[in-house]
Scaffold this motif. Structure first.
Motif, PDB file in Angstrom:
ATOM      1  N   LYS A 154       2.650   3.963   4.496  1.00 53.80           N
ATOM      2  CA  LYS A 154       3.611   2.929   4.912  1.00 53.80           C
ATOM      3  C   LYS A 154       4.930   3.022   4.142  1.00 53.80           C
ATOM      4  CE  LYS A 154      -0.004  -0.387   6.077  1.00 53.80           C
ATOM      5  NZ  LYS A 154      -0.683  -1.525   5.413  1.00 53.80           N
ATOM      6  N   ASN A 155       5.072   4.062   3.323  1.00 54.10           N
ATOM      7  CA  ASN A 155       6.297   4.281   2.553  1.00 54.10           C
ATOM      8  C   ASN A 155       6.677   3.057   1.720  1.00 54.10           C
ATOM      9  OD1 ASN A 155       8.411   5.845   1.669  1.00 54.10           O
ATOM     10  ND2 ASN A 155       9.779   5.239   3.330  1.00 54.10           N
ATOM     11  N   GLU A 156       5.682   2.494   1.029  1.00 53.31           N
ATOM     12  CA  GLU A 156       5.907   1.305   0.196  1.00 53.31           C
ATOM     13  C   GLU A 156       6.398   1.706  -1.196  1.00 53.31           C
ATOM     14  OE1 GLU A 156       2.808  -2.000   1.262  1.00 53.31           O
ATOM     15  OE2 GLU A 156       1.804  -0.076   1.341  1.00 53.31           O
ATOM     16  N   ASP A 157       6.882   0.715  -1.937  1.00 49.68           N
ATOM     17  CA  ASP A 157       7.237   0.962  -3.329  1.00 49.68           C
ATOM     18  C   ASP A 157       5.969   1.306  -4.101  1.00 49.68           C
ATOM     19  OD1 ASP A 157       9.811   0.350  -2.673  1.00 49.68           O
ATOM     20  OD2 ASP A 157       9.750  -1.696  -3.463  1.00 49.68           O
ATOM     21  N   PHE A 158       6.115   2.112  -5.140  1.00 54.55           N
ATOM     22  CA  PHE A 158       4.914   2.548  -5.872  1.00 54.55           C
ATOM     23  C   PHE A 158       5.239   2.795  -7.339  1.00 54.55           C
ATOM     24  CE2 PHE A 158       6.953   6.398  -4.208  1.00 54.55           C
ATOM     25  CZ  PHE A 158       6.983   7.219  -5.325  1.00 54.55           C
ATOM     26  N   GLN A 159       4.179   2.915  -8.131  1.00 53.45           N
ATOM     27  CA  GLN A 159       4.310   3.327  -9.535  1.00 53.45           C
ATOM     28  C   GLN A 159       3.651   4.689  -9.706  1.00 53.45           C
ATOM     29  OE1 GLN A 159       2.403  -0.484 -10.877  1.00 53.45           O
ATOM     30  NE2 GLN A 159       3.773  -0.178 -12.614  1.00 53.45           N
ATOM     31  N   LEU A 167      -1.123   7.008  -9.297  1.00 53.18           N
ATOM     32  CA  LEU A 167      -0.270   6.528  -8.212  1.00 53.18           C
ATOM     33  C   LEU A 167      -0.792   5.166  -7.803  1.00 53.18           C
ATOM     34  CD1 LEU A 167       1.895   6.853  -5.960  1.00 53.18           C
ATOM     35  CD2 LEU A 167       0.129   7.986  -4.583  1.00 53.18           C
ATOM     36  N   LEU A 168       0.029   4.132  -8.027  1.00 54.71           N
ATOM     37  CA  LEU A 168      -0.385   2.753  -7.764  1.00 54.71           C
ATOM     38  C   LEU A 168       0.502   2.133  -6.695  1.00 54.71           C
ATOM     39  CD1 LEU A 168      -0.576   2.063 -11.534  1.00 54.71           C
ATOM     40  CD2 LEU A 168      -2.559   1.756 -10.072  1.00 54.71           C
ATOM     41  N   ILE A 169      -0.132   1.609  -5.644  1.00 53.61           N
ATOM     42  CA  ILE A 169       0.600   0.933  -4.570  1.00 53.61           C
ATOM     43  C   ILE A 169      -0.059  -0.419  -4.326  1.00 53.61           C
ATOM     44  CG2 ILE A 169       1.486   1.126  -2.207  1.00 53.61           C
ATOM     45  CD1 ILE A 169       0.748   4.168  -2.366  1.00 53.61           C
ATOM     46  N   ASP A 170       0.731  -1.493  -4.453  1.00 52.16           N
ATOM     47  CA  ASP A 170       0.133  -2.832  -4.271  1.00 52.16           C
ATOM     48  C   ASP A 170       0.516  -3.470  -2.954  1.00 52.16           C
ATOM     49  OD1 ASP A 170      -1.774  -4.231  -5.747  1.00 52.16           O
ATOM     50  OD2 ASP A 170      -0.510  -3.967  -7.524  1.00 52.16           O
TER      51      ASP A 170
END
Ligand code: 5GP
Length: 110
Positions: A82-87, A107-110
């Protein structure tokens, strides 16, 4: 730093001696789900080379480093549908919370 221990968990995952939920794999990198997720999506991205931490990766073979980072980019694009913000996090050394001494990005996506 100590010598690379070929019996670490991620080396075993690369050799398919222990199972993992593989999300991405190519010549330079593998990515699989973290066993204890800290976000909705928590993947680990690791190089297919014996580096204990990101310091060794950055000081190592520059051609491999370049290819590995391209693979990291491909893995992120595949996992982050979903091309979300990530860490993207690398713990370097015991005092920084590193527990497994095969270099890895979280790789963390919330
Ligand atoms: P570190 O603390 O070294 O930066 O991160 C190690 C990560 O590896 C932790 O988030 C931990 O949950 C994960 N982990 C530990 N053992 C296994 C395992 O056997 N399989 C998978 N997929 N992840 C693991």
């Amino acid at each position: 730093m100590n010598k690379y221990d070929t019996n670490n968990i991620f080396a075993k995952i690369l050799r398919t001696e222990i199972p993992s939920d593989m999300l991405y794999e190519d010549e330079y990198a593998a990515s699989f789900k973290d066993i204890n997720p800290q976000a909705k999506i928590h993947a680990l991205i690791i190089p297919k080379k014996e580096y204990q931490n990101i310091s060794e990766l950055l000081d190592g073979d520059k051609e491999f480093l370049s290819n590995f980072m391209k693979s990291v980019s491909k893995a992120i694009k595949k996992i982050n549908v979903k091309n979300e913000d990530f860490q993207l996090i690398a713990n370097n050394g015991e005092n920084a919370g590193q527990e497994i001494f095969h270099m890895h990005f979280h790789l963390l996506i919330d």
